[in-house]
Design a protein around this motif. Structure first.
Motif, PDB file in Angstrom:
ATOM      1  N   LEU A 183      26.223  15.057  11.998  1.00  0.00           N
ATOM      2  CA  LEU A 183      25.531  16.248  11.511  1.00  0.00           C
ATOM      3  C   LEU A 183      24.026  16.123  11.699  1.00  0.00           C
ATOM      4  CD1 LEU A 183      25.378  18.933   9.987  1.00  0.00           C
ATOM      5  CD2 LEU A 183      25.456  17.627   7.841  1.00  0.00           C
ATOM      6  N   LEU A 184      23.480  14.970  11.323  1.00  0.00           N
ATOM      7  CA  LEU A 184      22.039  14.776  11.410  1.00  0.00           C
ATOM      8  C   LEU A 184      21.560  14.678  12.850  1.00  0.00           C
ATOM      9  CD1 LEU A 184      21.784  12.364   8.397  1.00  0.00           C
ATOM     10  CD2 LEU A 184      20.608  14.561   8.598  1.00  0.00           C
ATOM     11  N   LEU A 185      22.391  14.091  13.722  1.00  0.00           N
ATOM     12  CA  LEU A 185      22.031  14.047  15.136  1.00  0.00           C
ATOM     13  C   LEU A 185      21.954  15.461  15.702  1.00  0.00           C
ATOM     14  CD1 LEU A 185      21.453  12.486  17.730  1.00  0.00           C
ATOM     15  CD2 LEU A 185      23.937  12.322  18.098  1.00  0.00           C
ATOM     16  N   ALA A 186      22.889  16.313  15.296  1.00  0.00           N
ATOM     17  CA  ALA A 186      22.879  17.707  15.753  1.00  0.00           C
ATOM     18  C   ALA A 186      21.627  18.425  15.247  1.00  0.00           C
ATOM     19  CB  ALA A 186      24.131  18.424  15.267  1.00  0.00           C
ATOM     20  N   LEU A 187      21.256  18.185  13.987  1.00  0.00           N
ATOM     21  CA  LEU A 187      20.051  18.810  13.430  1.00  0.00           C
ATOM     22  C   LEU A 187      18.795  18.309  14.138  1.00  0.00           C
ATOM     23  CD1 LEU A 187      20.932  18.690   9.619  1.00  0.00           C
ATOM     24  CD2 LEU A 187      20.793  20.730  11.061  1.00  0.00           C
ATOM     25  N   LEU A 188      18.755  17.016  14.422  1.00  0.00           N
ATOM     26  CA  LEU A 188      17.606  16.442  15.109  1.00  0.00           C
ATOM     27  C   LEU A 188      17.457  17.016  16.514  1.00  0.00           C
ATOM     28  CD1 LEU A 188      15.306  14.387  15.449  1.00  0.00           C
ATOM     29  CD2 LEU A 188      17.042  12.677  16.048  1.00  0.00           C
ATOM     30  N   LEU A 189      18.553  17.028  17.262  1.00  0.00           N
ATOM     31  CA  LEU A 189      18.511  17.573  18.621  1.00  0.00           C
ATOM     32  C   LEU A 189      18.190  19.061  18.602  1.00  0.00           C
ATOM     33  CD1 LEU A 189      21.568  15.741  20.242  1.00  0.00           C
ATOM     34  CD2 LEU A 189      19.131  15.211  20.506  1.00  0.00           C
ATOM     35  N   GLY A 190      18.714  19.775  17.603  1.00  0.00           N
ATOM     36  CA  GLY A 190      18.419  21.191  17.477  1.00  0.00           C
ATOM     37  C   GLY A 190      16.941  21.438  17.205  1.00  0.00           C
ATOM     38  N   MET A 203      11.517  14.229   9.739  1.00  0.00           N
ATOM     39  CA  MET A 203      12.368  14.151   8.546  1.00  0.00           C
ATOM     40  C   MET A 203      13.838  13.995   8.930  1.00  0.00           C
ATOM     41  SD  MET A 203      14.506  15.862   6.266  1.00  0.00           S
ATOM     42  CE  MET A 203      14.244  17.622   6.463  1.00  0.00           C
ATOM     43  N   PHE A 204      14.292  14.757   9.937  1.00  0.00           N
ATOM     44  CA  PHE A 204      15.670  14.624  10.396  1.00  0.00           C
ATOM     45  C   PHE A 204      15.908  13.234  11.000  1.00  0.00           C
ATOM     46  CE2 PHE A 204      16.034  19.484  10.987  1.00  0.00           C
ATOM     47  CZ  PHE A 204      16.669  19.617   9.771  1.00  0.00           C
ATOM     48  N   GLY A 244      18.370   7.995  10.710  1.00  0.00           N
ATOM     49  CA  GLY A 244      18.213   6.545  10.791  1.00  0.00           C
ATOM     50  C   GLY A 244      18.790   5.818   9.594  1.00  0.00           C
ATOM     51  N   THR A 245      18.645   6.416   8.408  1.00  0.00           N
ATOM     52  CA  THR A 245      19.236   5.822   7.204  1.00  0.00           C
ATOM     53  C   THR A 245      20.749   5.730   7.338  1.00  0.00           C
ATOM     54  OG1 THR A 245      17.471   6.732   5.826  1.00  0.00           O
ATOM     55  CG2 THR A 245      19.489   6.056   4.711  1.00  0.00           C
ATOM     56  N   THR A 246      21.364   6.822   7.783  1.00  0.00           N
ATOM     57  CA  THR A 246      22.811   6.858   7.937  1.00  0.00           C
ATOM     58  C   THR A 246      23.274   5.865   9.002  1.00  0.00           C
ATOM     59  OG1 THR A 246      22.797   9.191   7.326  1.00  0.00           O
ATOM     60  CG2 THR A 246      24.781   8.364   8.374  1.00  0.00           C
ATOM     61  N   LEU A 247      22.561   5.800  10.114  1.00  0.00           N
ATOM     62  CA  LEU A 247      22.931   4.859  11.181  1.00  0.00           C
ATOM     63  C   LEU A 247      22.827   3.416  10.713  1.00  0.00           C
ATOM     64  CD1 LEU A 247      21.219   6.416  14.337  1.00  0.00           C
ATOM     65  CD2 LEU A 247      23.667   6.280  13.865  1.00  0.00           C
ATOM     66  N   GLY A 248      21.786   3.125   9.941  1.00  0.00           N
ATOM     67  CA  GLY A 248      21.626   1.769   9.430  1.00  0.00           C
ATOM     68  C   GLY A 248      22.767   1.373   8.509  1.00  0.00           C
ATOM     69  N   ASP A 249      23.122   2.272   7.583  1.00  0.00           N
ATOM     70  CA  ASP A 249      24.219   1.992   6.657  1.00  0.00           C
ATOM     71  C   ASP A 249      25.548   1.893   7.410  1.00  0.00           C
ATOM     72  OD1 ASP A 249      22.474   2.000   4.550  1.00  0.00           O
ATOM     73  OD2 ASP A 249      22.892   4.057   3.937  1.00  0.00           O
ATOM     74  N   TRP A 250      25.750   2.761   8.378  1.00  0.00           N
ATOM     75  CA  TRP A 250      26.979   2.751   9.171  1.00  0.00           C
ATOM     76  C   TRP A 250      27.137   1.420   9.908  1.00  0.00           C
ATOM     77  CZ3 TRP A 250      28.145   6.792  13.639  1.00  0.00           C
ATOM     78  CH2 TRP A 250      29.500   6.686  14.007  1.00  0.00           C
ATOM     79  N   THR A 251      26.064   0.957  10.517  1.00  0.00           N
ATOM     80  CA  THR A 251      26.106  -0.294  11.275  1.00  0.00           C
ATOM     81  C   THR A 251      26.352  -1.495  10.369  1.00  0.00           C
ATOM     82  OG1 THR A 251      24.568   0.622  12.902  1.00  0.00           O
ATOM     83  CG2 THR A 251      24.833  -1.770  12.873  1.00  0.00           C
TER      84      THR A 251
END
Length: 252
Positions: free
Chosen positions: A106-113, A144-145, A150-157
């Protein structure tokens, strides 16, 4: 317009080694500071997000209204984006139950958008073109996006992928090293490489921040979130004062 006037029109710093050192420290502070409010103070992710969102809006408003580049104001706004990114990502991933994978997508889509709309509206997403209130608004929303992603990616990894905080730090440090190599030894777009590095510094800060304050049983050092945040803030202030910073050269 002479060179001095051109630089005065841009209120974001030129990209130097000092910029990246402060950026990584700021993203780490975002993790420990965000967790301190939402977890240590027991305010929860929603209240924490509301608090940091208000600070973010106030900081961005001050940044846009400023007549010239102010290093302290700029980095205060960066810290505001990374703290709200921490609590917002945690709220989406944990409170709403979206999960790390869903949140990242979701956040990647918002960032790219955001980048797409910025480029479509103004013709470029290069930092050298951030010299108008409209460009600044796009710049800070995009940041901000990127901080939230980045927070989500860090936790996911670190958690879902099972790499832990040390493994996550090595992964993102390695990716940043590849970006740096591409910067020096290839002709890839400097704008693409900048935003790639900017995004990757956030999950690096996230896993380092978690490593500092998470319990020993979870692979962390169990340091006080308040103490870690205070040390990181002092380090950032020292770096802002020590590194000579000037606005990026305008593209116009």
């Amino acid at each position: 317009m002479d060179a001095i006037a051109e630089r005065a029109a841009v209120k974001v710093p030129e990209v130097t080694l000092g910029f990246w050192i402060i950026k990584v420290a700021a993203t780490t502070l975002g993790e420990t500071g965000g967790d301190a409010v939402s977890m240590s103070m027991n305010l929860g992710y929603l209240v924490g997000t509301a608090i940091f969102a208000a600070i973010f809006v106030a900081a961005v408003t001050a940044q846009i209204k400023a007549s010239r580049f102010h290093p302290m104001l700029y980095w205060a706004t960066i810290i505001a984006t990374t703290t709200v990114g921490t609590t917002l990502a945690d709220f989406a991933d944990r409170s709403l139950g979206i999960g790390y994978a869903g949140g990242s997508c979701l956040l990647l889509a918002l960032l790219l958008g955001s980048l797409y709309l910025w480029h479509r509206s103004l013709g470029s997403v290069a930092i050298s073109t951030v010299s108008s209130p409209r460009a600044e608004a796009f710049y800070w929303v995009t940041i901000m996006f990127s901080q939230t992603l980045g927070t989500t990616l860090g936790d996911w990894t670190a958690d879902t992928a099972g790499l832990g905080y040390g493994g996550g730090a090595l992964v993102f440090s390695g990716l940043l090293a590849l970006v740096a190599a591409a910067w020096f030894w290839t002709r890839l777009s400097r704008t693409l490489l900048f935003w790639t590095a900017f995004i990757l510094t956030r999950p690096l800060g996230a896993v380092v921040g978690d490593f500092l304050d998470k319990p020993l049983s979870q692979g962390g050092l169990a340091l006080s979130r308040y103490a870690a945040s205070a040390v990181l803030l002092a380090f950032i202030l020292a770096c802002v004062l020590a590194f000579r910073q000037r606005p990026a050269a305008s593209a116009h």
